[in-house]
Design a protein around this motif. Sequence first.
Motif, PDB file in Angstrom:
ATOM      1  N   TYR A  30     -26.105  41.786  85.992  1.00 60.85           N
ATOM      2  CA  TYR A  30     -25.726  43.110  87.193  1.00 60.85           C
ATOM      3  C   TYR A  30     -26.340  42.343  88.825  1.00 60.85           C
ATOM      4  CZ  TYR A  30     -23.172  45.015  84.155  1.00 60.85           C
ATOM      5  OH  TYR A  30     -22.389  45.682  82.925  1.00 60.85           O
ATOM      6  N   LEU A  31     -27.914  42.663  88.669  1.00 56.38           N
ATOM      7  CA  LEU A  31     -28.545  42.167  89.896  1.00 56.38           C
ATOM      8  C   LEU A  31     -29.122  40.988  89.971  1.00 56.38           C
ATOM      9  CD1 LEU A  31     -30.648  43.774  91.205  1.00 56.38           C
ATOM     10  CD2 LEU A  31     -32.857  43.392  89.623  1.00 56.38           C
ATOM     11  N   ALA A  32     -28.646  39.411  89.018  1.00 58.72           N
ATOM     12  CA  ALA A  32     -29.158  38.097  89.696  1.00 58.72           C
ATOM     13  C   ALA A  32     -27.569  38.224  90.723  1.00 58.72           C
ATOM     14  CB  ALA A  32     -28.935  37.591  88.499  1.00 58.72           C
ATOM     15  N   ALA A  33     -26.191  39.095  89.800  1.00 56.68           N
ATOM     16  CA  ALA A  33     -25.008  39.008  90.671  1.00 56.68           C
ATOM     17  C   ALA A  33     -24.503  39.352  92.227  1.00 56.68           C
ATOM     18  CB  ALA A  33     -23.840  39.529  90.267  1.00 56.68           C
ATOM     19  N   SER A  34     -25.832  40.592  91.967  1.00 49.46           N
ATOM     20  CA  SER A  34     -25.242  41.647  93.109  1.00 49.46           C
ATOM     21  C   SER A  34     -26.361  40.763  94.514  1.00 49.46           C
ATOM     22  CB  SER A  34     -26.447  43.025  93.291  1.00 49.46           C
ATOM     23  OG  SER A  34     -25.900  43.341  94.595  1.00 49.46           O
TER      24      SER A  34
END
Length: 271
Positions: A240-244
């Motif tokens: 999630y953090l990487a995609a964000s």
Amino acid sequence: MVKKIIFWLLAIIITLVTIVYQRVTGPTYPIRGKAYFDQLEIPYRLPRSHVTTSDCPVTLIVPDENVIGYVEYRPYRTKELWTRAPFKRDGDKITAYVPPLPAAGKLEYRVVLFDNDRDLEISIPQYGLVVMRFRGPVPGPVLILHIVVIFLGLLFSVRTGLEALSRSGRPQPLALLAFIFLFLGGLVFGPLVQKYAFGAWWTGFPVGRDLTDTKTLVALIFWGIAVVMGRKGRPARGWYLAASLLTLGVFFIPHSLLGSELRLTYPTPTY
């Protein structure tokens, strides 16, 4: 509760900053600046995008009535002869009109001002040329939906990333909303806008090099992976953090970079 409010405020602020950045960057944003004709300061705002349905006005405020000039233009990436569109004065305002090209057609131009009495001449911009791209008219509701939905996707993307930073957070529902809005904005309304404006549904990878289409596709792929990895409550905070972060980086690539371009060809003159 306080943490959630702070996260939402941060997400909204980051989204608004990104919207402003997108608004003032990119190859279709007007070139602004100031030119100096002797001691006369001339602010300018030179358009780099216009619709195919009307001539494009190039307007300057030049109080000195002895200053006259023209816009010199030709199709982009050609060796065609330059065409001149003379300025016409209306009080302090002078305007020249550049005729349109077909959708995705580009031309390059510059402004030339001169005063024969004082033997002065300047070019605007001082160095280089302005490149203008023409677009077909896009219905207002379609364009508004595209803009609203795509930036809702960014908002939920940022909010998901912030939620993923908290060990007690629940980023899964937010991630799903981010994916849905980015999908609708980037792969439904985006191609519709592209079709109206430039006559093609998709010009990014793998059929073209449009960075706007391609970066949207990359962001969606990452969000798709993140959503799948987070199914059934599996830990996927890193995804999630990487995609964000990736999505935020994608939105900081100027809009319309390497966008649709109609290559104009002209017959070779025979003698």
